[in-house]
Design an enzyme around this catalytic site. Structure first.
Site, short mmCIF file in Angstrom:
data_model
loop_
_atom_site.label_atom_id
_atom_site.label_comp_id
_atom_site.label_asym_id
_atom_site.label_seq_id
_atom_site.Cartn_x
_atom_site.Cartn_y
_atom_site.Cartn_z
N HIS A 1 -57.95 37.66 88.12
CA HIS A 1 -56.63 37.26 88.61
C HIS A 1 -56.44 37.73 90.06
O HIS A 1 -57.39 38.27 90.66
CB HIS A 1 -55.54 37.83 87.69
CG HIS A 1 -55.67 39.32 87.45
ND1 HIS A 1 -55.62 40.25 88.45
CD2 HIS A 1 -55.87 40.03 86.30
CE1 HIS A 1 -55.74 41.46 87.94
NE2 HIS A 1 -55.91 41.37 86.64
N HIS B 1 -57.89 41.06 91.17
CA HIS B 1 -59.34 41.05 91.41
C HIS B 1 -59.66 40.35 92.73
O HIS B 1 -60.51 40.80 93.49
CB HIS B 1 -60.06 40.33 90.27
CG HIS B 1 -59.88 40.98 88.92
ND1 HIS B 1 -59.13 40.39 87.92
CD2 HIS B 1 -60.35 42.13 88.42
CE1 HIS B 1 -59.15 41.17 86.86
NE2 HIS B 1 -59.87 42.23 87.12
N ASP C 1 -55.32 50.98 88.66
CA ASP C 1 -55.93 51.91 87.69
C ASP C 1 -56.24 53.20 88.45
O ASP C 1 -57.38 53.50 88.77
CB ASP C 1 -57.19 51.29 87.10
CG ASP C 1 -56.88 49.98 86.38
OD1 ASP C 1 -56.50 50.05 85.20
OD2 ASP C 1 -56.95 48.91 87.01
N GLN D 1 -58.64 55.89 87.16
CA GLN D 1 -60.02 55.38 87.23
C GLN D 1 -60.57 55.51 88.66
O GLN D 1 -61.70 55.96 88.86
CB GLN D 1 -60.02 53.92 86.79
CG GLN D 1 -61.31 53.17 87.04
CD GLN D 1 -61.27 51.78 86.42
OE1 GLN D 1 -61.41 51.64 85.23
NE2 GLN D 1 -61.06 50.77 87.23
N SER E 1 -51.94 42.04 85.68
CA SER E 1 -52.92 42.58 84.74
C SER E 1 -53.34 41.49 83.77
O SER E 1 -52.54 40.62 83.42
CB SER E 1 -52.30 43.73 83.95
OG SER E 1 -53.07 44.03 82.81
N SER E 2 -54.59 41.56 83.34
CA SER E 2 -55.06 40.56 82.36
C SER E 2 -54.31 40.73 81.04
O SER E 2 -54.30 39.82 80.22
CB SER E 2 -56.56 40.69 82.16
OG SER E 2 -56.93 42.04 82.12
P1 AMP Z 1 -60.58 45.23 85.16
O1 AMP Z 1 -61.23 43.90 85.17
O2 AMP Z 1 -59.22 45.25 84.55
O3 AMP Z 1 -61.50 46.32 84.70
O4 AMP Z 1 -60.30 45.56 86.70
C1 AMP Z 1 -61.31 45.47 87.67
C2 AMP Z 1 -60.80 46.01 88.97
O5 AMP Z 1 -59.66 45.27 89.39
C3 AMP Z 1 -60.37 47.47 88.87
O6 AMP Z 1 -60.79 48.16 90.03
C4 AMP Z 1 -58.87 47.36 88.82
O7 AMP Z 1 -58.20 48.50 89.31
C5 AMP Z 1 -58.63 46.17 89.72
N1 AMP Z 1 -57.31 45.59 89.46
C6 AMP Z 1 -56.81 45.15 88.27
N2 AMP Z 1 -55.53 44.75 88.42
C7 AMP Z 1 -55.21 44.92 89.72
C8 AMP Z 1 -54.04 44.70 90.51
N3 AMP Z 1 -52.92 44.20 89.97
N4 AMP Z 1 -54.09 45.01 91.82
C9 AMP Z 1 -55.21 45.52 92.39
N5 AMP Z 1 -56.35 45.74 91.71
C10 AMP Z 1 -56.35 45.46 90.39
#
Ligand code: AMP
Length: 285
Positions: A34, A37, A150, A153, A185-186
Protein backbone atom coordinates in the site's frame (compact mmCIF):
# COMPACT_ATOMS: atom_id res chain seq x y z
CA UNK A 1 11.50 -5.52 -13.36
CA UNK A 2 12.48 -9.10 -12.56
CA UNK A 3 11.15 -11.44 -9.88
CA UNK A 4 13.10 -14.18 -8.12
CA UNK A 5 11.92 -17.09 -6.02
CA UNK A 6 15.28 -18.51 -4.97
CA UNK A 7 18.15 -17.08 -2.98
CA UNK A 8 20.68 -18.33 -5.52
CA UNK A 9 18.93 -16.58 -8.44
CA UNK A 10 18.66 -13.27 -6.63
CA UNK A 11 22.27 -13.36 -5.45
CA UNK A 12 23.47 -14.11 -8.96
CA UNK A 13 21.39 -11.29 -10.41
CA UNK A 14 22.74 -8.77 -7.89
CA UNK A 15 26.41 -9.69 -8.31
CA UNK A 16 27.10 -7.53 -11.39
CA UNK A 17 25.44 -4.51 -9.75
CA UNK A 18 27.53 -4.98 -6.64
CA UNK A 19 30.74 -5.41 -8.64
CA UNK A 20 29.92 -2.23 -10.56
CA UNK A 21 29.71 -0.38 -7.23
CA UNK A 22 25.98 0.30 -7.53
CA UNK A 23 24.17 1.30 -4.37
CA UNK A 24 21.58 -1.35 -3.56
CA UNK A 25 18.45 -0.27 -1.68
CA UNK A 26 16.24 -2.85 0.00
CA UNK A 27 12.63 -2.72 1.20
CA UNK A 28 11.52 -5.83 3.11
CA UNK A 29 7.74 -6.36 3.20
CA UNK A 30 5.09 -8.99 3.86
CA UNK A 31 3.08 -8.01 0.77
CA UNK A 32 -0.45 -6.55 0.59
CA UNK A 33 1.45 -3.47 -0.52
CA UNK A 34 0.00 0.00 0.00
CA UNK A 35 0.97 3.67 0.09
CA UNK A 36 3.13 3.12 3.18
CA UNK A 37 5.24 0.59 1.31
CA UNK A 38 5.40 2.76 -1.80
CA UNK A 39 6.79 5.63 0.24
CA UNK A 40 9.69 3.36 1.29
CA UNK A 41 10.22 2.33 -2.34
CA UNK A 42 10.25 6.00 -3.44
CA UNK A 43 12.79 6.88 -0.81
CA UNK A 44 14.95 3.93 -1.90
CA UNK A 45 14.52 4.95 -5.55
CA UNK A 46 15.74 8.46 -4.80
CA UNK A 47 18.96 7.40 -3.09
CA UNK A 48 19.91 4.05 -4.67
CA UNK A 49 20.83 2.66 -8.11
CA UNK A 50 19.01 -0.65 -7.64
CA UNK A 51 15.81 -1.14 -5.64
CA UNK A 52 15.04 -4.61 -4.30
CA UNK A 53 11.72 -5.40 -2.60
CA UNK A 54 11.05 -8.65 -0.79
CA UNK A 55 7.57 -10.06 -0.28
CA UNK A 56 7.56 -12.76 2.36
CA UNK A 57 5.02 -13.52 5.07
CA UNK A 58 7.43 -14.67 7.74
CA UNK A 59 6.05 -17.59 9.78
CA UNK A 60 8.66 -17.02 12.48
CA UNK A 61 7.14 -13.73 13.60
CA UNK A 62 3.58 -15.00 14.13
CA UNK A 63 2.69 -16.31 17.58
CA UNK A 64 0.49 -19.35 18.28
CA UNK A 65 -2.69 -17.28 18.69
CA UNK A 66 -2.03 -15.13 15.63
CA UNK A 67 -3.58 -16.27 12.40
CA UNK A 68 -0.94 -16.01 9.72
CA UNK A 69 -3.39 -17.66 7.33
CA UNK A 70 -5.60 -14.56 7.32
CA UNK A 71 -2.74 -12.27 6.29
CA UNK A 72 -3.88 -10.69 2.99
CA UNK A 73 -2.20 -12.22 -0.07
CA UNK A 74 -2.30 -10.03 -3.17
CA UNK A 75 0.82 -11.05 -5.06
CA UNK A 76 -0.28 -10.12 -8.56
CA UNK A 77 -1.40 -6.66 -7.53
CA UNK A 78 1.78 -6.23 -5.46
CA UNK A 79 4.02 -7.08 -8.42
CA UNK A 80 2.09 -4.72 -10.64
CA UNK A 81 2.54 -1.93 -8.08
CA UNK A 82 6.25 -2.71 -7.71
CA UNK A 83 6.71 -2.31 -11.46
CA UNK A 84 4.79 0.97 -11.48
CA UNK A 85 6.79 2.34 -8.56
CA UNK A 86 10.15 1.64 -10.16
CA UNK A 87 11.37 -1.47 -8.33
CA UNK A 88 14.13 -3.32 -10.19
CA UNK A 89 13.90 -6.70 -8.49
CA UNK A 90 11.31 -8.43 -6.34
CA UNK A 91 12.20 -11.40 -4.16
CA UNK A 92 9.24 -13.70 -3.45
CA UNK A 93 10.68 -16.73 -1.64
CA UNK A 94 8.53 -19.58 -0.33
CA UNK A 95 8.71 -20.44 3.40
CA UNK A 96 10.65 -23.52 2.35
CA UNK A 97 13.19 -21.39 0.51
CA UNK A 98 13.79 -19.23 3.59
CA UNK A 99 13.57 -22.05 6.14
CA UNK A 100 14.50 -25.25 4.30
CA UNK A 101 15.24 -27.18 7.46
CA UNK A 102 14.65 -26.85 11.14
CA UNK A 103 16.79 -23.75 11.71
CA UNK A 104 18.33 -23.47 15.15
CA UNK A 105 19.63 -19.92 14.89
CA UNK A 106 17.68 -16.91 16.11
CA UNK A 107 18.60 -13.23 16.34
CA UNK A 108 17.42 -11.71 19.61
CA UNK A 109 17.93 -8.02 20.32
CA UNK A 110 17.75 -8.20 24.07
CA UNK A 111 15.60 -5.80 26.10
CA UNK A 112 14.29 -3.88 23.06
CA UNK A 113 11.97 -6.73 22.09
CA UNK A 114 10.34 -6.96 25.51
CA UNK A 115 8.28 -3.79 26.12
CA UNK A 116 5.36 -2.42 24.06
CA UNK A 117 4.31 -4.97 21.40
CA UNK A 118 6.73 -7.51 22.86
CA UNK A 119 4.43 -7.93 25.87
CA UNK A 120 1.51 -9.33 23.90
CA UNK A 121 3.57 -10.79 21.05
CA UNK A 122 6.18 -12.99 22.72
CA UNK A 123 8.93 -13.98 20.31
CA UNK A 124 7.60 -11.69 17.59
CA UNK A 125 10.65 -9.45 17.36
CA UNK A 126 13.01 -12.39 17.47
CA UNK A 127 11.19 -13.67 14.37
CA UNK A 128 11.44 -10.24 12.75
CA UNK A 129 15.15 -9.75 13.52
CA UNK A 130 15.97 -13.27 12.34
CA UNK A 131 14.24 -12.91 8.98
CA UNK A 132 15.59 -9.41 8.37
CA UNK A 133 19.11 -10.64 9.17
CA UNK A 134 18.65 -13.52 6.71
CA UNK A 135 17.27 -11.18 4.04
CA UNK A 136 20.20 -8.77 4.55
CA UNK A 137 22.57 -11.73 4.03
CA UNK A 138 20.76 -12.67 0.82
CA UNK A 139 20.42 -9.17 -0.68
CA UNK A 140 23.53 -7.49 0.74
CA UNK A 141 21.94 -4.03 0.63
CA UNK A 142 23.82 -0.76 1.14
CA UNK A 143 20.67 0.78 2.59
CA UNK A 144 17.44 -0.73 3.94
CA UNK A 145 14.20 1.21 4.39
CA UNK A 146 11.76 0.73 7.27
CA UNK A 147 8.63 2.63 8.31
CA UNK A 148 8.37 4.59 11.55
CA UNK A 149 4.85 3.18 11.69
CA UNK A 150 6.42 0.04 13.21
CA UNK A 151 8.61 2.10 15.50
CA UNK A 152 9.77 -0.68 17.82
CA UNK A 153 10.72 -2.79 14.79
CA UNK A 154 12.76 0.09 13.33
CA UNK A 155 14.60 0.60 16.62
CA UNK A 156 15.33 -3.12 16.92
CA UNK A 157 16.62 -3.48 13.34
CA UNK A 158 18.79 -0.40 13.74
CA UNK A 159 20.27 -1.85 16.91
CA UNK A 160 20.78 -5.29 15.34
CA UNK A 161 22.67 -3.77 12.39
CA UNK A 162 24.81 -1.70 14.76
CA UNK A 163 25.53 -4.50 17.24
CA UNK A 164 26.34 -7.07 14.55
CA UNK A 165 28.44 -4.68 12.42
CA UNK A 166 26.20 -5.12 9.40
CA UNK A 167 27.41 -2.90 6.56
CA UNK A 168 23.96 -1.47 5.88
CA UNK A 169 22.44 1.93 6.52
CA UNK A 170 19.03 1.67 8.20
CA UNK A 171 16.75 4.44 6.95
CA UNK A 172 13.58 5.25 8.92
CA UNK A 173 10.71 6.70 6.84
CA UNK A 174 7.73 8.74 8.13
CA UNK A 175 4.35 7.10 8.66
CA UNK A 176 1.96 7.45 5.72
CA UNK A 177 -1.59 8.26 6.85
CA UNK A 178 -5.07 8.24 5.38
CA UNK A 179 -6.58 11.72 4.92
CA UNK A 180 -8.35 11.33 8.30
CA UNK A 181 -5.07 10.49 10.04
CA UNK A 182 -5.36 6.71 10.39
CA UNK A 183 -1.95 5.13 9.76
CA UNK A 184 -2.11 3.13 6.53
CA UNK A 185 -1.89 -0.60 7.28
CA UNK A 186 -2.71 -3.84 5.51
CA UNK A 187 -4.87 -4.64 8.54
CA UNK A 188 -7.22 -1.69 7.95
CA UNK A 189 -9.17 -3.72 5.38
CA UNK A 190 -10.34 -6.01 8.20
CA UNK A 191 -12.07 -3.11 10.03
CA UNK A 192 -15.81 -2.73 9.53
CA UNK A 193 -17.16 0.77 8.85
CA UNK A 194 -17.82 1.54 12.53
CA UNK A 195 -14.45 0.29 13.69
CA UNK A 196 -12.75 2.18 10.87
CA UNK A 197 -14.36 5.40 11.99
CA UNK A 198 -13.53 4.81 15.70
CA UNK A 199 -9.92 3.96 14.82
CA UNK A 200 -9.25 7.52 13.65
CA UNK A 201 -9.27 8.47 17.35
CA UNK A 202 -5.83 6.85 17.75
CA UNK A 203 -3.99 9.32 15.51
CA UNK A 204 -6.17 12.17 16.75
CA UNK A 205 -5.32 11.36 20.37
CA UNK A 206 -1.60 11.07 19.61
CA UNK A 207 -1.69 14.38 17.75
CA UNK A 208 -3.37 16.07 20.72
CA UNK A 209 -0.81 14.62 23.14
CA UNK A 210 1.99 15.91 20.91
CA UNK A 211 0.38 19.33 20.94
CA UNK A 212 -0.07 19.33 24.74
CA UNK A 213 3.59 18.35 25.12
CA UNK A 214 4.68 21.10 22.77
CA UNK A 215 2.71 23.56 24.92
CA UNK A 216 4.49 22.47 28.09
CA UNK A 217 2.69 19.37 29.43
CA UNK A 218 5.66 17.27 30.53
CA UNK A 219 3.87 14.86 32.85
CA UNK A 220 3.57 11.53 31.07
CA UNK A 221 0.71 10.11 33.21
CA UNK A 222 -1.49 13.08 32.22
CA UNK A 223 -0.69 12.64 28.54
CA UNK A 224 -1.39 8.90 28.70
CA UNK A 225 -4.67 9.47 30.53
CA UNK A 226 -5.78 11.90 27.83
CA UNK A 227 -4.94 9.50 25.01
CA UNK A 228 -6.69 6.58 26.71
CA UNK A 229 -9.79 8.65 27.35
CA UNK A 230 -9.90 10.08 23.83
CA UNK A 231 -9.63 6.63 22.23
CA UNK A 232 -12.17 5.06 24.60
CA UNK A 233 -14.65 7.92 24.04
CA UNK A 234 -14.87 7.00 20.35
CA UNK A 235 -16.56 3.69 21.23
CA UNK A 236 -15.76 0.04 21.99
CA UNK A 237 -12.05 -0.69 21.87
CA UNK A 238 -9.52 -2.77 23.74
CA UNK A 239 -6.51 -0.59 24.46
CA UNK A 240 -3.45 -2.82 24.78
CA UNK A 241 -0.99 -0.13 25.78
CA UNK A 242 -0.34 3.60 25.69
CA UNK A 243 3.25 4.41 26.60
CA UNK A 244 5.82 7.13 26.29
CA UNK A 245 9.34 5.79 25.75
CA UNK A 246 12.88 6.82 25.06
CA UNK A 247 13.19 6.51 21.25
CA UNK A 248 16.43 4.50 21.45
CA UNK A 249 16.21 2.37 24.58
CA UNK A 250 12.39 2.07 24.54
CA UNK A 251 12.43 2.54 28.32
CA UNK A 252 9.27 4.09 29.75
CA UNK A 253 9.48 7.78 30.65
CA UNK A 254 7.61 9.56 33.43
CA UNK A 255 8.53 13.10 32.43
CA UNK A 256 9.27 14.54 29.01
CA UNK A 257 12.63 16.20 29.43
CA UNK A 258 14.29 14.49 26.47
CA UNK A 259 13.26 13.13 23.05
CA UNK A 260 10.25 10.87 23.53
CA UNK A 261 7.93 8.67 21.49
CA UNK A 262 4.34 7.97 22.37
CA UNK A 263 3.23 4.51 21.25
CA UNK A 264 -0.24 2.96 21.16
CA UNK A 265 -1.65 -0.49 20.43
CA UNK A 266 -5.41 -1.00 20.37
CA UNK A 267 -7.77 -3.69 19.16
CA UNK A 268 -11.06 -3.23 17.38
CA UNK A 269 -12.60 -6.67 17.47
CA UNK A 270 -9.79 -8.94 16.31
CA UNK A 271 -7.95 -6.19 14.40
CA UNK A 272 -4.90 -4.97 16.26
CA UNK A 273 -3.65 -1.51 15.26
CA UNK A 274 -0.49 0.29 16.30
CA UNK A 275 0.60 3.89 15.91
CA UNK A 276 3.13 6.30 17.40
CA UNK A 277 4.26 9.92 17.30
CA UNK A 278 7.20 11.91 18.60
CA UNK A 279 6.61 14.20 21.59
CA UNK A 280 8.77 17.26 21.59
CA UNK A 281 9.84 18.95 24.78
CA UNK A 282 8.19 22.34 25.13
CA UNK A 283 10.29 25.09 23.65
CA UNK A 284 12.34 22.72 21.54
CA UNK A 285 9.61 21.64 19.15
P1 AMP B 1 4.89 -4.98 6.50
O1 AMP B 1 4.67 -5.42 5.10
O2 AMP B 1 3.65 -4.61 7.24
O3 AMP B 1 5.82 -5.90 7.25
O4 AMP B 1 5.68 -3.60 6.39
C1 AMP B 1 6.83 -3.47 5.60
C2 AMP B 1 7.45 -2.13 5.84
O5 AMP B 1 6.51 -1.10 5.49
C3 AMP B 1 7.84 -1.90 7.30
O6 AMP B 1 9.09 -1.24 7.34
C4 AMP B 1 6.73 -1.01 7.79
O7 AMP B 1 7.11 -0.18 8.87
C5 AMP B 1 6.44 -0.18 6.56
N1 AMP B 1 5.11 0.42 6.64
C6 AMP B 1 3.92 -0.20 6.85
N2 AMP B 1 2.92 0.70 6.94
C7 AMP B 1 3.48 1.92 6.78
C8 AMP B 1 2.99 3.26 6.79
N3 AMP B 1 1.69 3.52 6.96
N4 AMP B 1 3.87 4.26 6.60
C9 AMP B 1 5.19 4.02 6.42
N5 AMP B 1 5.72 2.78 6.41
C10 AMP B 1 4.89 1.74 6.59
Amino acid sequence: MRTYETIAQLRQALNPARRAGHRIGFVPTMGALHEGHWSLVSQARRSCDEVVVSIFVNPLQFGPGEDMGSYPQTLERDLDGCARHGCDRVFTPSPRQMYPDHTLTRVAVRRLGEPLCGQARKGHFEGVATVVCKLFNVVGPDAAFFGEKDFQQLVIIRRMAHDLNMPVEIVGCPTVREPDGLAVSSRNVHLDADQRSRATSIAAALGEAAEFASHGQREVPQLIAHVRERIAQAGPVQIEYVEVVDPETLEALEVIDQPARMCVAAKYGSVRLIDNMPLDVAGEA
